[in-house]
Design a protein around this motif. Structure first.
Motif, PDB file in Angstrom:
ATOM      1  N   LEU A  94     129.397  26.531  79.938  1.00 42.12           N
ATOM      2  CA  LEU A  94     129.986  25.683  80.977  1.00 42.12           C
ATOM      3  C   LEU A  94     131.484  25.924  81.111  1.00 42.12           C
ATOM      4  N   ALA A  95     132.189  25.965  79.974  1.00 43.64           N
ATOM      5  CA  ALA A  95     133.640  26.156  80.012  1.00 43.64           C
ATOM      6  C   ALA A  95     134.002  27.549  80.521  1.00 43.64           C
ATOM      7  N   HIS A  96     133.305  28.571  80.022  1.00 41.84           N
ATOM      8  CA  HIS A  96     133.594  29.950  80.415  1.00 41.84           C
ATOM      9  C   HIS A  96     133.318  30.171  81.907  1.00 41.84           C
ATOM     10  N   THR A  97     132.181  29.701  82.372  1.00 46.99           N
ATOM     11  CA  THR A  97     131.822  29.898  83.781  1.00 46.99           C
ATOM     12  C   THR A  97     132.789  29.167  84.695  1.00 46.99           C
ATOM     13  N   PHE A  99     135.939  28.210  84.056  1.00 47.21           N
ATOM     14  CA  PHE A  99     137.277  28.798  83.969  1.00 47.21           C
ATOM     15  C   PHE A  99     137.346  30.111  84.741  1.00 47.21           C
ATOM     16  N   CYS A 100     136.344  30.979  84.552  1.00 47.45           N
ATOM     17  CA  CYS A 100     136.320  32.258  85.274  1.00 47.45           C
ATOM     18  C   CYS A 100     136.205  32.044  86.777  1.00 47.45           C
ATOM     19  N   ALA A 101     135.442  31.023  87.197  1.00 47.08           N
ATOM     20  CA  ALA A 101     135.284  30.740  88.623  1.00 47.08           C
ATOM     21  C   ALA A 101     136.608  30.299  89.238  1.00 47.08           C
ATOM     22  N   VAL A 102     137.353  29.455  88.540  1.00 49.66           N
ATOM     23  CA  VAL A 102     138.648  28.989  89.057  1.00 49.66           C
ATOM     24  C   VAL A 102     139.627  30.153  89.167  1.00 49.66           C
ATOM     25  N   VAL A 103     139.688  31.001  88.133  1.00 53.09           N
ATOM     26  CA  VAL A 103     140.595  32.152  88.157  1.00 53.09           C
ATOM     27  C   VAL A 103     140.195  33.132  89.253  1.00 53.09           C
ATOM     28  N   ALA A 104     138.899  33.389  89.388  1.00 53.12           N
ATOM     29  CA  ALA A 104     138.424  34.328  90.407  1.00 53.12           C
ATOM     30  C   ALA A 104     138.701  33.812  91.813  1.00 53.12           C
ATOM     31  N   TYR A 105     138.540  32.516  92.028  1.00 55.08           N
ATOM     32  CA  TYR A 105     138.814  31.939  93.350  1.00 55.08           C
ATOM     33  C   TYR A 105     140.286  32.100  93.710  1.00 55.08           C
ATOM     34  N   SER A 106     141.160  31.901  92.742  1.00 53.18           N
ATOM     35  CA  SER A 106     142.598  32.053  93.001  1.00 53.18           C
ATOM     36  C   SER A 106     142.951  33.508  93.286  1.00 53.18           C
ATOM     37  N   LEU A 107     142.437  34.426  92.479  1.00 58.44           N
ATOM     38  CA  LEU A 107     142.769  35.838  92.653  1.00 58.44           C
ATOM     39  C   LEU A 107     142.114  36.454  93.882  1.00 58.44           C
ATOM     40  N   SER A 108     141.100  35.816  94.413  1.00 61.76           N
ATOM     41  CA  SER A 108     140.454  36.351  95.623  1.00 61.76           C
ATOM     42  C   SER A 108     141.270  36.081  96.877  1.00 61.76           C
ATOM     43  N   LYS A 109     142.301  35.254  96.761  1.00 66.60           N
ATOM     44  CA  LYS A 109     143.151  34.935  97.904  1.00 66.60           C
ATOM     45  C   LYS A 109     144.312  35.927  97.981  1.00 66.60           C
ATOM     46  N   ARG A 110     144.386  36.673  99.063  1.00 67.35           N
ATOM     47  CA  ARG A 110     145.416  37.691  99.222  1.00 67.35           C
ATOM     48  C   ARG A 110     146.811  37.087  99.356  1.00 67.35           C
ATOM     49  N   LEU A 165     132.914  37.598  90.168  1.00 66.61           N
ATOM     50  CA  LEU A 165     133.059  36.424  91.031  1.00 66.61           C
ATOM     51  C   LEU A 165     134.033  36.681  92.173  1.00 66.61           C
ATOM     52  N   MET A 166     135.096  37.446  91.925  1.00 70.66           N
ATOM     53  CA  MET A 166     136.047  37.771  92.997  1.00 70.66           C
ATOM     54  C   MET A 166     135.348  38.511  94.131  1.00 70.66           C
ATOM     55  N   ASN A 167     134.541  39.498  93.782  1.00 76.95           N
ATOM     56  CA  ASN A 167     133.822  40.260  94.806  1.00 76.95           C
ATOM     57  C   ASN A 167     132.867  39.366  95.589  1.00 76.95           C
ATOM     58  N   PHE A 168     132.255  38.405  94.910  1.00 74.98           N
ATOM     59  CA  PHE A 168     131.345  37.496  95.610  1.00 74.98           C
ATOM     60  C   PHE A 168     132.125  36.555  96.525  1.00 74.98           C
ATOM     61  N   PHE A 169     133.242  36.005  96.052  1.00 78.51           N
ATOM     62  CA  PHE A 169     134.033  35.072  96.863  1.00 78.51           C
ATOM     63  C   PHE A 169     134.597  35.749  98.106  1.00 78.51           C
ATOM     64  N   ARG A 170     134.904  37.037  97.997  1.00 78.12           N
ATOM     65  CA  ARG A 170     135.448  37.757  99.153  1.00 78.12           C
ATOM     66  C   ARG A 170     134.403  37.943 100.245  1.00 78.12           C
ATOM     67  N   LYS A 200     125.807  30.552  93.439  1.00 74.02           N
ATOM     68  CA  LYS A 200     124.898  30.254  92.330  1.00 74.02           C
ATOM     69  C   LYS A 200     124.342  31.515  91.657  1.00 74.02           C
ATOM     70  N   PRO A 201     123.941  32.567  92.418  1.00 70.20           N
ATOM     71  CA  PRO A 201     123.436  33.772  91.734  1.00 70.20           C
ATOM     72  C   PRO A 201     124.471  34.408  90.808  1.00 70.20           C
ATOM     73  N   ALA A 202     125.724  34.501  91.281  1.00 68.80           N
ATOM     74  CA  ALA A 202     126.779  35.092  90.449  1.00 68.80           C
ATOM     75  C   ALA A 202     127.074  34.217  89.236  1.00 68.80           C
ATOM     76  N   LEU A 203     127.120  32.916  89.436  1.00 69.28           N
ATOM     77  CA  LEU A 203     127.383  31.995  88.331  1.00 69.28           C
ATOM     78  C   LEU A 203     126.254  32.044  87.299  1.00 69.28           C
ATOM     79  N   ALA A 204     125.005  32.132  87.777  1.00 69.23           N
ATOM     80  CA  ALA A 204     123.869  32.211  86.851  1.00 69.23           C
ATOM     81  C   ALA A 204     123.900  33.506  86.051  1.00 69.23           C
ATOM     82  N   THR A 205     124.310  34.609  86.685  1.00 76.17           N
ATOM     83  CA  THR A 205     124.408  35.886  85.976  1.00 76.17           C
ATOM     84  C   THR A 205     125.440  35.814  84.862  1.00 76.17           C
ATOM     85  N   ILE A 206     126.614  35.288  85.193  1.00 73.86           N
ATOM     86  CA  ILE A 206     127.679  35.164  84.193  1.00 73.86           C
ATOM     87  C   ILE A 206     127.266  34.203  83.087  1.00 73.86           C
ATOM     88  N   ALA A 207     126.629  33.099  83.465  1.00 73.75           N
ATOM     89  CA  ALA A 207     126.182  32.124  82.471  1.00 73.75           C
ATOM     90  C   ALA A 207     125.174  32.752  81.511  1.00 73.75           C
TER      91      ALA A 207
END
Length: 299
Positions: A94-97, A99-110, A165-170, A200-207
Motif C-alpha cells: 500500500l505504501a509503495h504503490t 508513494f510511487c503513484a504520487v511521484v509518477a503523477y508529478s513527474l508526468s507533468k511537463r 506509472l508515468m507512461n500510463f498517466f501520460r 488500476k491495471p498498472a497499480l495492480a502490476t506494481i502491487a
C-alpha cells in the motif's frame, strides 16, 4: 494463377501447423520442467521420515504422513513470522504503490519545475547504489534497526515502477483533466478521482511485483534485524535450512521427532510460505496481464 495461390495457401497452412505443433511441444516441455520440481517438493513434504530417507518414490510416496505439517504449524514462532510477513507485505504494498503513484503523477507533468533534474536523480538510483555498508549506516542513523519500519521506508520508492506509472498517466486524455479543473477540481482531486481509477491495471502490476518481493525478502531481516520477534516467514525458513545444513555437516542425527526430519520440516515450511502467493496471483492475474501490456501497442 489460381493453382499457385492455392498451393501457396496450403504451404502457408502447413508452416502454421508445424509452428503450432513445435510451439505446443516447447510449452509442454517448459511446463514439465517447472511443475516437476514443485510437485516433488509437495510430495516429499507429505512423506514419512523413512520414505524421505529412502527416496524410493517418483510422483507420490508410498507412506504419507502429516507429521511435518503438524510440527511446522504447531511452532508458535511460525505464526508470529506469518503475522510479520503478512503485515509487512500489506503495509509495504500500500505504501509503495501510493508513494510511487504520487511521484509518477508529478513527474508526468511537463510543467513541473526541475522535472529533468528529478528524472535524472531517479535514473541514477536505477544504475548505482550506495553499497551495503553505507546503506547500513544510513538505516542505523535513521533509527530503523530492529523496527518494523525497516521493511517499509527503505523500499518506498522504485523508479522503475515510477516509469511504468508515468507512461500510463501520460496516456490518460488531457481533456479529462482539463474539464475537471474547469469545474474547480484541484490536482489532488484529479489524481484521486480520475487518474487512480483509470490506472488500476498498472497499480495492480506494481502491487504484485512489490508484494512478491516483500513476501520473499529475507536479506533486509538478515542485515538490519536481530530481534526474532520481527522475523518474517522467509527468515524462519532460512533458519531452518541453515540449522539442517549445520546438523548434517557435523554428522548429527537429523531426526527431530518420531516421524519427522529436518528436511521434511524444511520442505513443509517451503510449501506453507509459497501457498499464499499462489492463492493471490490468480486474483490479480487479469490486471497483471493488462499492466504488463502497457505501452506494448502504439496507435
Amino acid at each position: 494463377m489460381k493453382a499457385k495461390k492455392s498451393s501457396f495457401k496450403k504451404l502457408k497452412s502447413k508452416d502454421g501447423q508445424l509452428f503450432n505443433i513445435l510451439n505446443i511441444c516447447l510449452l509442454i516441455l517448459f511446463t514439465i520442467i517447472i511443475i516437476v520440481p514443485i510437485w516433488n517438493i509437495v510430495a516429499s513434504s507429505f512423506a514419512t521420515s523413512d520414505s524421505l530417507a529412502k527416496g524410493n518414490f517418483i510422483f507420490w510416496p508410498k507412506e504419507t504422513s502429516l507429521d511435518n505439517y503438524i510440527r511446522v504449524l504447531s511452532d508458535s514462532s511460525l505464526w508470529s513470522a506469518l503475522f510479520i510477513s503478512v503485515s509487512k507485505t500489506v503495509v509495504g504494498v500500500l505504501a509503495h504503490t501510493a508513494f510511487c503513484a504520487v511521484v509518477a503523477y508529478s513527474l508526468s507533468k511537463r510543467e513541473l519545475k526541475g522535472r529533468s533534474l528529478y528524472s535524472s536523480l531517479g535514473l541514477i538510483t536505477m544504475l548505482f547504489s550506495g553499497g551495503m555498508i553505507p546503506t547500513y549506516l544510513l538505516i542505523k542513523s535513521l533509527g530503523l534497526l530492529n523496527t518494523f519500519w525497516v521493511y517499509i521506508i527503505p523500499s518506498l520508492l522504485s523508479y522503475y515502477d515510477v516509469i511504468i506509472l508515468m507512461n500510463f498517466f501520460r496516456d490518460v486524455p488531457t481533456s479529462l483533466e482539463e474539464s475537471a479543473k474547469i469545474d474547480g477540481a484541484s490536482d489532488w482531486v484529479v489524481f484521486k478521482k480520475i487518474f487512480l481509477p483509470l490506472s488500476k491495471p498498472a497499480l495492480a502490476t506494481i502491487a504484485l511485483f512489490h508484494g512478491v518481493w516483500q513476501w520473499n525478502d529475507f536479506m533486509t531481516t538478515k542485515l538490519y534485524v536481530t530481534d526474532k520477534a520481527l522475523y518474517p516467514l522467509q527468515m524462519k525458513l532460512y533458519e531452518i535450512i541453515t540449522q539442517s545444513q549445520a546438523a548434517s555437516s557435523q554428522g548429527l542425527n537429523a531426526a527431530i521427532e518420531i516421524g519427522t526430519t529436518s528436511k521434511g520440516i524444511q520442505l513443509a515450511t517451503i510449501v506453507v510460505t509459497t501457498v499464499p502467493i499462489l492463492i493471490i496471483y490468480p486474483l490479480l492475474q487479469k490486471h497483471f496481464i493488462s499492466g504488463m501490456m502497457l505501452g506494448a501497442v502504439k496507435e
